[in-house]
Design a protein around this motif. Sequence first.
Motif, PDB file in Angstrom:
ATOM      1  N   GLU A 101      49.022  52.327   6.468  1.00 18.77           N
ATOM      2  CA  GLU A 101      48.064  51.482   7.177  1.00 18.77           C
ATOM      3  C   GLU A 101      48.743  50.654   8.264  1.00 18.77           C
ATOM      4  OE1 GLU A 101      44.634  48.135   6.235  1.00 18.77           O
ATOM      5  OE2 GLU A 101      45.438  49.337   4.589  1.00 18.77           O
ATOM      6  N   LYS A 105      48.048  51.070  12.371  1.00 15.57           N
ATOM      7  CA  LYS A 105      47.515  49.937  13.134  1.00 15.57           C
ATOM      8  C   LYS A 105      48.378  49.594  14.345  1.00 15.57           C
ATOM      9  CE  LYS A 105      44.788  47.739   9.526  1.00 15.57           C
ATOM     10  NZ  LYS A 105      44.646  46.580   8.638  1.00 15.57           N
ATOM     11  N   ASP A 123      42.361  55.193  -2.502  1.00 19.73           N
ATOM     12  CA  ASP A 123      41.600  55.626  -1.333  1.00 19.73           C
ATOM     13  C   ASP A 123      42.468  55.742  -0.079  1.00 19.73           C
ATOM     14  OD1 ASP A 123      42.085  52.970  -0.867  1.00 19.73           O
ATOM     15  OD2 ASP A 123      40.026  52.460  -0.335  1.00 19.73           O
ATOM     16  N   LEU A 124      43.753  56.014  -0.252  1.00 21.48           N
ATOM     17  CA  LEU A 124      44.663  56.098   0.888  1.00 21.48           C
ATOM     18  C   LEU A 124      44.272  57.188   1.877  1.00 21.48           C
ATOM     19  CD1 LEU A 124      48.094  55.584  -0.904  1.00 21.48           C
ATOM     20  CD2 LEU A 124      46.985  54.023   0.700  1.00 21.48           C
ATOM     21  N   GLU A 126      41.169  58.449   2.640  1.00 18.43           N
ATOM     22  CA  GLU A 126      40.033  58.048   3.481  1.00 18.43           C
ATOM     23  C   GLU A 126      40.379  56.870   4.394  1.00 18.43           C
ATOM     24  OE1 GLU A 126      36.467  57.658   1.145  1.00 18.43           O
ATOM     25  OE2 GLU A 126      36.121  59.818   1.288  1.00 18.43           O
ATOM     26  N   THR A 127      41.151  55.919   3.881  1.00 16.87           N
ATOM     27  CA  THR A 127      41.570  54.796   4.723  1.00 16.87           C
ATOM     28  C   THR A 127      42.377  55.309   5.911  1.00 16.87           C
ATOM     29  OG1 THR A 127      41.608  53.274   2.843  1.00 16.87           O
ATOM     30  CG2 THR A 127      42.901  52.648   4.762  1.00 16.87           C
ATOM     31  N   SER A 128      43.275  56.235   5.661  1.00 17.03           N
ATOM     32  CA  SER A 128      44.092  56.795   6.740  1.00 17.03           C
ATOM     33  C   SER A 128      43.242  57.565   7.746  1.00 17.03           C
ATOM     34  CB  SER A 128      45.175  57.700   6.159  1.00 17.03           C
ATOM     35  OG  SER A 128      46.024  56.968   5.320  1.00 17.03           O
ATOM     36  N   ASP A 130      40.084  57.100   8.390  1.00 15.60           N
ATOM     37  CA  ASP A 130      39.317  56.084   9.120  1.00 15.60           C
ATOM     38  C   ASP A 130      40.139  55.488  10.264  1.00 15.60           C
ATOM     39  OD1 ASP A 130      37.168  56.432   7.369  1.00 15.60           O
ATOM     40  OD2 ASP A 130      37.610  54.627   6.200  1.00 15.60           O
ATOM     41  N   LEU A 131      41.378  55.107   9.959  1.00 15.16           N
ATOM     42  CA  LEU A 131      42.233  54.465  10.968  1.00 15.16           C
ATOM     43  C   LEU A 131      42.657  55.436  12.065  1.00 15.16           C
ATOM     44  CD1 LEU A 131      44.420  52.232   8.635  1.00 15.16           C
ATOM     45  CD2 LEU A 131      42.626  51.470  10.223  1.00 15.16           C
ATOM     46  N   LYS A 134      39.597  55.709  14.197  1.00 12.72           N
ATOM     47  CA  LYS A 134      39.305  54.422  14.847  1.00 12.72           C
ATOM     48  C   LYS A 134      40.261  54.162  16.012  1.00 12.72           C
ATOM     49  CE  LYS A 134      39.183  49.434  14.001  1.00 12.72           C
ATOM     50  NZ  LYS A 134      39.339  48.376  12.999  1.00 12.72           N
ATOM     51  N   TYR A 157      32.583  62.596   8.439  1.00  6.04           N
ATOM     52  CA  TYR A 157      32.826  61.756   9.612  1.00  6.04           C
ATOM     53  C   TYR A 157      31.933  62.209  10.747  1.00  6.04           C
ATOM     54  CZ  TYR A 157      36.771  59.847   7.133  1.00  6.04           C
ATOM     55  OH  TYR A 157      37.533  59.207   6.207  1.00  6.04           O
TER      56      TYR A 157
END
Length: 184
Positions: A101, A105, A123-124, A126-128, A130-131, A134, A157
Amino acid sequence: MRVITGTARGTRLLTPNGDTARPTTDKVKESIFNIIQFDVPGRDVLDLFAGTGQLAIEALSRGAESAVLVDQSRDMVKLIGENLKRAKMEKQAEIVNSDAESYLKRCRKKFGIIFLDPPYAGDLLETSLDLILKFDILLSGGIIVCERPADGELKSYDKPGLSVRDYKYGKTVISVYRLMLEEV
């Protein structure tokens, strides 16, 4: 664990002691590279949960331009360095000791191929994803390769031009996201 083909073909890679990592099996790795084989040459690669570094090293062996290997474990970062030396690829690679993360960022680079093989718990993944979407880290025409357990689901997505295809190998699913080239 070995490099399957390319310039480092047959190179044996070191693996960690104990259960600190879950390296991708040779069968699954070979399947991944059969799927993306024509997309690898000349690409810049991000191996976000690098572990042993084997996915990035395989990509470099098959003609990827460069690789950034990210892992939060200092022990794994040392192991990645040793594996890059064994494969004679240390000049093509950058090793980053960071959690995923934080790295995403602050990342200002775009990649043609991104490998995501995080620990299955949590949830690594999906978080990854997402980022990455994004912060627009995937190049147009790029690929994200995710390894996940077969009993888990990924959310969909809604990004224009992004498609996904799943490939099942026993208890493992490989999800391949492709971002279509933008028309000029």
